[in-house]
Motif scaffolding. Structure first.
Motif, short mmCIF file in Angstrom:
data_model
loop_
_atom_site.label_atom_id
_atom_site.label_comp_id
_atom_site.label_asym_id
_atom_site.label_seq_id
_atom_site.Cartn_x
_atom_site.Cartn_y
_atom_site.Cartn_z
N GLU A 173 -69.08 7.99 2.07
CA GLU A 173 -68.51 9.35 2.08
C GLU A 173 -69.03 10.16 3.26
O GLU A 173 -68.29 10.88 3.92
CB GLU A 173 -68.84 10.07 0.78
N ASN A 174 -70.35 10.07 3.52
CA ASN A 174 -70.94 10.84 4.62
C ASN A 174 -70.39 10.39 5.96
O ASN A 174 -70.12 11.21 6.84
CB ASN A 174 -72.46 10.69 4.59
N ILE A 175 -70.23 9.07 6.13
CA ILE A 175 -69.67 8.54 7.38
C ILE A 175 -68.21 8.97 7.53
O ILE A 175 -67.78 9.37 8.62
CB ILE A 175 -69.79 7.01 7.41
N LEU A 176 -67.46 8.90 6.44
CA LEU A 176 -66.06 9.32 6.47
C LEU A 176 -65.95 10.80 6.84
O LEU A 176 -65.10 11.20 7.65
CB LEU A 176 -65.41 9.07 5.12
N ASP A 177 -66.83 11.62 6.28
CA ASP A 177 -66.84 13.04 6.58
C ASP A 177 -67.11 13.28 8.07
O ASP A 177 -66.47 14.14 8.70
CB ASP A 177 -67.89 13.75 5.73
N THR A 178 -68.03 12.51 8.63
CA THR A 178 -68.34 12.63 10.06
C THR A 178 -67.14 12.26 10.92
O THR A 178 -66.81 12.94 11.90
CB THR A 178 -69.53 11.74 10.43
N ILE A 179 -66.45 11.17 10.55
CA ILE A 179 -65.25 10.75 11.29
C ILE A 179 -64.19 11.85 11.25
O ILE A 179 -63.57 12.19 12.27
CB ILE A 179 -64.69 9.44 10.72
N VAL A 180 -63.96 12.42 10.06
CA VAL A 180 -62.95 13.47 9.91
C VAL A 180 -63.32 14.69 10.73
O VAL A 180 -62.47 15.27 11.44
CB VAL A 180 -62.78 13.83 8.42
N ARG A 181 -64.57 15.10 10.68
CA ARG A 181 -65.00 16.29 11.42
C ARG A 181 -64.88 16.07 12.94
O ARG A 181 -64.47 16.97 13.68
CB ARG A 181 -66.43 16.67 11.04
N ASN A 182 -65.27 14.89 13.40
CA ASN A 182 -65.15 14.59 14.82
C ASN A 182 -63.69 14.56 15.27
O ASN A 182 -63.36 14.99 16.39
CB ASN A 182 -65.83 13.25 15.14
N GLU A 183 -62.81 14.03 14.40
CA GLU A 183 -61.38 14.04 14.71
C GLU A 183 -60.86 15.46 14.82
O GLU A 183 -60.09 15.78 15.74
CB GLU A 183 -60.61 13.27 13.63
N ARG A 184 -61.29 16.33 13.92
CA ARG A 184 -60.88 17.73 13.97
C ARG A 184 -61.36 18.39 15.28
O ARG A 184 -60.60 19.12 15.93
CB ARG A 184 -61.46 18.50 12.78
N ARG A 185 -62.62 18.11 15.66
CA ARG A 185 -63.15 18.69 16.90
C ARG A 185 -62.37 18.19 18.11
O ARG A 185 -62.06 18.96 19.03
CB ARG A 185 -64.63 18.33 17.05
N PHE A 186 -62.06 16.88 18.11
CA PHE A 186 -61.31 16.32 19.24
C PHE A 186 -59.95 16.98 19.36
O PHE A 186 -59.51 17.33 20.46
CB PHE A 186 -61.16 14.80 19.08
N ARG A 187 -59.26 17.14 18.22
CA ARG A 187 -57.94 17.76 18.25
C ARG A 187 -58.02 19.19 18.76
O ARG A 187 -57.18 19.63 19.56
CB ARG A 187 -57.30 17.73 16.86
N ARG A 188 -59.02 19.93 18.30
CA ARG A 188 -59.18 21.32 18.73
C ARG A 188 -59.38 21.40 20.24
O ARG A 188 -58.75 22.19 20.93
CB ARG A 188 -60.38 21.93 18.01
N ASP A 189 -60.28 20.55 20.76
CA ASP A 189 -60.55 20.56 22.19
C ASP A 189 -59.33 20.10 22.99
O ASP A 189 -59.02 20.65 24.05
CB ASP A 189 -61.76 19.67 22.51
N PHE A 190 -58.65 19.06 22.48
CA PHE A 190 -57.47 18.54 23.17
C PHE A 190 -56.37 19.59 23.22
O PHE A 190 -55.69 19.76 24.24
CB PHE A 190 -56.97 17.28 22.44
N GLN A 191 -56.18 20.31 22.12
CA GLN A 191 -55.17 21.36 22.07
C GLN A 191 -55.49 22.47 23.06
O GLN A 191 -54.61 22.98 23.76
CB GLN A 191 -55.07 21.92 20.66
N SER A 192 -56.78 22.84 23.11
CA SER A 192 -57.20 23.91 23.99
C SER A 192 -56.99 23.54 25.46
O SER A 192 -56.51 24.35 26.26
CB SER A 192 -58.67 24.24 23.74
N LEU A 193 -57.30 22.32 25.81
CA LEU A 193 -57.20 21.88 27.20
C LEU A 193 -55.75 21.64 27.64
O LEU A 193 -55.43 21.79 28.82
CB LEU A 193 -58.01 20.59 27.40
N ASN A 194 -54.89 21.28 26.67
CA ASN A 194 -53.52 20.89 27.02
C ASN A 194 -52.46 21.88 26.55
O ASN A 194 -51.27 21.67 26.80
CB ASN A 194 -53.22 19.50 26.46
N GLY A 195 -52.89 22.93 25.85
CA GLY A 195 -51.96 23.97 25.43
C GLY A 195 -50.91 23.48 24.44
O GLY A 195 -49.72 23.81 24.56
N ILE A 196 -51.31 22.63 23.47
CA ILE A 196 -50.38 22.10 22.47
C ILE A 196 -50.86 22.49 21.08
O ILE A 196 -51.97 23.01 20.89
CB ILE A 196 -50.23 20.57 22.57
N ASN A 197 -50.02 22.25 20.07
CA ASN A 197 -50.37 22.59 18.69
C ASN A 197 -50.42 21.33 17.81
O ASN A 197 -50.20 20.21 18.28
CB ASN A 197 -49.39 23.60 18.11
#
Length: 247
Positions: free
Chosen positions: A217-241
């Protein structure tokens, strides 16, 4: 519990495998013996038990791609039954005499396991499950013997898109934790989008399954959180939603 994992964890299933004493596993079982097992479960579940040939094609394919029913289920000599309940699905005479399937549990793997064990405990009072002091619960696939648990999560990981090195690094690090990562290829397809993945457990000989599931569960939570961070940063850099990422 917050549902920040949604659109990352697309499907999940925790399956607890058990087999009944003095019967072959379903892959070598004849029709007569399989019907005896079906009747044993019908005595418990009555009309709630249905046979697999009563399912429509869409439902059957959904169960196959969710890992609940095996791809060759319709070609087996053994008669296969199912019981659909509010929070679980029983599959009888497919890979094993019974698999107790818990779905839609988000990241709460331990909670799903506890529920499966509760159902198994009720069945254990009425059926004699095959158990070895040395090997634990006996299953048709050796990798499931022991605790008899199989965890399967289908995930959308945009952060691994076009990044084979990141995929292989994550795959290797998860293997050290008893977790298997692979790309998802649905039945009848030879390839699929690289950003859909299957996360599974491996190794069922564990003295403390609760500790393992908590770590999962802890590892899964880390994967999910990192995916969320990546999407946020990717959206910010590329101007997408979010919708652009899904597309």
């Amino acid at each position: 519990m917050i549902d920040y994992y949604k659109d990352i964890i697309l499907e999940n299933n925790l399956s607890l495998k058990r087999n009944i004493e003095n019967y072959n596993f379903p892959n070598t079982m004849n029709e007569k013996d399989s019907l005896e097992i079906i009747e044993s479960f019908r005595e418990i579940y009555g009309e709630d038990l249905i046979l697999i040939d009563e399912l429509d094609e869409i439902t059957l394919n959904k169960l196959i791609n969710a890992g609940i029913v095996s791809p060759d289920s319709m070609n087996k000599e053994a008669v296969i039954g199912l019981v659909f309940s509010d929070d679980h699905i029983l599959v009888i005479n497919d890979g094993d005499h019974v698999s107790i399937n818990i779905t839609n549990f988000g990241e709460e793997i331990k909670l799903a396991y506890d529920r499966a064990m509760e159902i198994e405990g009720d069945l254990d009072k009425k059926l004699d499950f095959s158990f070895s002091p040395q090997y634990g619960y006996l299953t048709s696939l050796g990798r499931n013997s022991g605790n008899g648990i199989e965890i399967r999560l289908k995930m959308f990981l945009f952060g691994l898109l076009d990044n084979s090195q990141a995929y292989l690094s994550l795959k290797s690090s998860l293997a050290h934790e008893g977790i298997y990562l692979t790309r998802f290829i649905p039945e009848y397809f030879k390839s699929y989008d690289d950003d859909i993945y299957i996360l599974k457990n491996f190794g069922n000989y564990r003295k403390d399954m609760g500790e393992y599931l908590e770590n999962f569960e802890n590892i899964l939570d880390t994967i999910v959180r990192n995916e969320r961070r990546f999407r946020r940063d990717f959206q910010s850099l590329n101007g997408i939603n979010d919708e652009d990422i899904k597309d």
